[in-house]
Design a protein around this motif. Structure first.
Motif, short mmCIF file in Angstrom:
data_model
loop_
_atom_site.label_atom_id
_atom_site.label_comp_id
_atom_site.label_asym_id
_atom_site.label_seq_id
_atom_site.Cartn_x
_atom_site.Cartn_y
_atom_site.Cartn_z
N LEU B 154 -19.23 7.32 3.68
CA LEU B 154 -18.34 8.02 2.16
C LEU B 154 -18.97 9.45 2.16
O LEU B 154 -17.89 10.20 2.12
N THR B 155 -20.19 9.75 2.55
CA THR B 155 -20.62 11.37 2.41
C THR B 155 -20.13 12.04 3.87
O THR B 155 -19.92 13.05 3.45
N HIS B 156 -20.17 11.22 5.10
CA HIS B 156 -19.63 11.82 6.32
C HIS B 156 -18.33 12.11 6.02
O HIS B 156 -17.59 13.36 6.25
N GLY B 157 -17.47 10.92 5.27
CA GLY B 157 -16.12 11.54 5.02
C GLY B 157 -15.89 12.62 3.98
O GLY B 157 -14.91 13.38 4.43
N TYR B 158 -16.75 12.78 3.24
CA TYR B 158 -16.55 13.82 2.31
C TYR B 158 -16.88 15.06 3.18
O TYR B 158 -15.98 16.05 2.77
N PHE B 159 -17.70 15.04 3.74
CA PHE B 159 -17.98 16.39 4.67
C PHE B 159 -16.78 16.78 5.52
O PHE B 159 -16.37 17.92 5.41
N VAL B 160 -16.26 16.15 5.92
CA VAL B 160 -15.22 16.39 7.05
C VAL B 160 -13.78 16.19 6.05
O VAL B 160 -13.08 17.32 6.56
N ALA B 161 -13.82 15.62 4.99
CA ALA B 161 -12.48 15.89 4.14
C ALA B 161 -12.20 17.16 3.69
O ALA B 161 -11.56 17.78 3.51
N THR B 162 -13.60 17.93 3.10
CA THR B 162 -13.38 19.22 2.90
C THR B 162 -13.21 20.22 3.57
O THR B 162 -12.98 21.24 3.12
N VAL B 163 -13.68 19.79 5.04
CA VAL B 163 -13.00 20.86 5.87
C VAL B 163 -11.53 20.64 6.13
O VAL B 163 -10.73 21.62 6.46
N GLU B 164 -10.96 19.29 6.13
CA GLU B 164 -9.65 18.99 6.39
C GLU B 164 -8.66 19.55 5.40
O GLU B 164 -7.74 20.09 5.51
N GLU B 165 -9.20 19.08 4.09
CA GLU B 165 -8.24 19.34 2.85
C GLU B 165 -9.20 19.87 1.91
O GLU B 165 -9.32 19.29 0.93
N PRO B 166 -9.46 21.10 1.75
CA PRO B 166 -10.54 21.72 0.99
C PRO B 166 -9.92 21.75 -0.65
O PRO B 166 -10.40 21.52 -1.62
N GLY B 167 -8.43 21.83 -0.51
CA GLY B 167 -7.77 21.90 -1.86
C GLY B 167 -7.71 20.53 -2.42
O GLY B 167 -7.70 20.56 -3.76
#
Lengths: 202, 202
Positions: B154-167
């Motif tokens: 979940l947290t790895h996903g959050y880290f990469v998701a904030t890079v991919e879709e910060p908005g």
């Protein structure tokens, strides 16, 4: 307007050549020149269809996604409710050998996001979130949008974790996570008193 | 054997210079030469302490992790049980401006994993998983190892998701996910009949 058949075919060949370069030399080695060489043609033969390095990477990722959609649709065909949700999540938390290569391309694409946000293809993130939301709603999960956000982070995390620690994320480990999360999401859906074998609140 | 104080200081300065280069020109622009220039010295001044480009990136990530550990410890100090787990997960699913830059460095490091697996620093993945396992066990989660795997993805996903879709990943959205997951993990722990206000099975 339908896309020109020759263009579709050519973009497919370019996607295959892009994967071949990445498999041999790593995603960092993907360039217009390397893909043109792989195809045995000029760089214009590539740039006429796919104009930039980032577009090469997203073209390869998109081609794979189109195969994935078909694979997932076949897998969940005939399933409904919680079984459809379970099967969808289990499919996302699994890895074919080619998936690992595609995830390396995805990470390569994201590594340019900080300086070139427009170069990042976010369609897969949108589409998979919609799939999760549909599957969660069909499974009777009360807040399907929240469930889709959880599953979106979880699967993104799995993609990047299999790049970071491929040895740790065995199929058994990932499958255990998939089952636990689906049970937590859908297990409560029919009735809150899930400790009752009848499924009815006491 | 204690590390030379000068070396500790020098590695810290190199980490700061590495972040400065990444903030200005993107993580891809990090090179021994660029960091040496940022420090106003020779490349040997860098390579004496940090010998490769990948080591530069992991040196900067490690320096940040050391600050993060202190921040997280302060945050959960005095908390126990479910509140400690909740606070830990909420902290991981949040973003300070500097975090986004560090995540870009982390993705840059991972983008070389396919061709240079040895260059990837996996200590943060191990340490955060251990933290999740400890916090889950303290919160009475029955299978703390499984909980740690879920939270790690979940947290790895959050880290990469904030890079991919910060908005898309606003603080509200991420906070909602954190609360829901902690409730699902720890909510069942004291008693299975959680629909009962008394928390006791019927």
């Amino acid at each position: 307007m339908p896309i020109d058949v020759d263009e579709t075919q050519r973009r497919k060949e370019i996607a295959q050549a892009t994967l071949a370069v990445a498999a041999r030399d790593g995603a960092r080695a993907i360039t217009i020149r390397a893909v043109a060489k792989e195809l045995g043609g000029s760089t214009a033969m590539v740039t006429n269809y796919v104009p930039t390095r980032m577009a090469l990477i997203s073209n390869a990722v998109r081609a794979a996604e189109s195969r994935w959609r078909t694979e997932l649709e076949d897998r969940v065909a005939g399933l409904s409710g919680k079984e459809r949700l379970r099967s969808t999540v289990e499919w996302y938390l699994s890895s074919e050998p080619e998936d690992l290569l595609l995830r390396a391309l995805w990470v390569e694409m994201l590594s340019t996001a900080h300086t070139d946000p427009a170069g990042v293809d976010r369609r897969e993130a949108h589409e998979s979130r919609q799939e999760f939301q549909d599957a969660a709603a069909a499974a009777g999960v009360p807040d399907a949008e929240l469930a889709a956000d959880v599953l979106s982070l979880l699967t993104h995390g799995y993609f990047v974790a299999t790049v970071e620690e491929p040895g740790y994320w065995t199929p058994e480990r990932a499958g255990r996570v998939a089952r636990a999360v689906v049970d937590a999401l859908a297990g409560d859906a029919p009735a809150p008193g899930r400790s009752q074998p009848t499924g009815k609140p006491a």
